[in-house]
Design an enzyme around this catalytic site. Structure first.
Site, short mmCIF file in Angstrom:
data_model
loop_
_atom_site.label_atom_id
_atom_site.label_comp_id
_atom_site.label_asym_id
_atom_site.label_seq_id
_atom_site.Cartn_x
_atom_site.Cartn_y
_atom_site.Cartn_z
N GLU A 36 -6.92 -81.87 -29.96
CA GLU A 36 -8.11 -81.54 -29.18
C GLU A 36 -7.82 -81.52 -27.68
OE1 GLU A 36 -11.15 -80.55 -30.11
OE2 GLU A 36 -10.42 -80.57 -32.17
N GLU A 77 -17.20 -86.76 -27.20
CA GLU A 77 -16.19 -85.74 -27.51
C GLU A 77 -15.58 -85.96 -28.89
OE1 GLU A 77 -14.58 -82.43 -27.31
OE2 GLU A 77 -15.30 -83.02 -25.33
N GLU A 84 -17.15 -80.38 -35.45
CA GLU A 84 -16.53 -79.05 -35.47
C GLU A 84 -15.48 -78.93 -36.56
OE1 GLU A 84 -15.18 -78.21 -31.51
OE2 GLU A 84 -17.20 -77.74 -30.82
#
Length: 145
Positions: A36, A77, A84
């Site tokens: 990420e 996050e 996601e």
């Protein structure tokens, strides 16, 4: 009438389970770090601002709140990335509810950043008279002999 659903099996709660949980958390941290880019950027942001929060001439509670607002960004996050990845694992085809869930995760990160800006702004503004003198940057500090 159908048979009732059996109750879920209760989880073991002992030290072995605790250490497994810590291991899963560490695995998740490293996975986010590896996969990420946004998470890595957030960590850089936290790494730069945390020392600043510590050296600024504000009280301990203000320092703690400033650091907590930074960690809230990282937490948001991580949760956004988990959402996601889960949605992408289920299906990569375009679906309106999947887009909505992803957008909501992104909104959570955005709000965490807004929170951080407001927290830091309020604390810096209320302590500006001590910060503006840069007295806290002089070496050696008065508590050293």
């Amino acid at each position: 009438m159908s048979d009732p659903v059996p109750p879920p099996e209760s989880k073991r709660r002992d030290f072995r389970n605790f250490f497994q949980s810590v291991g899963y958390a560490i695995d998740g941290f490293w996975a986010a770090l590896k996969h990420e880019p946004s998470f890595r950027e957030d960590l850089i942001f936290v790494a730069i601002l945390t020392p600043l929060a510590v050296i600024l001439p504000v009280n301990a509670v203000s320092t703690a709140v400033m650091i907590a607002s930074l960690f809230l960004i990282v937490i948001a996050e991580l949760l956004n990335s988990a959402i996601e990845w889960t949605i992408d694992d289920i299906s990569l085809e375009k679906r309106p509810f999947a887009k909505r869930a992803k957008d909501m995760g992104s909104a959570a990160v955005f709000i965490a950043y807004i929170n951080c800006i407001v927290v830091w702004g309020v604390i810096l503004y209320s302590n500006w008279n001590r910060i503006a003198t840069l007295e806290f940057l002089k070496w050696p500090p008065p508590f050293l002999p």
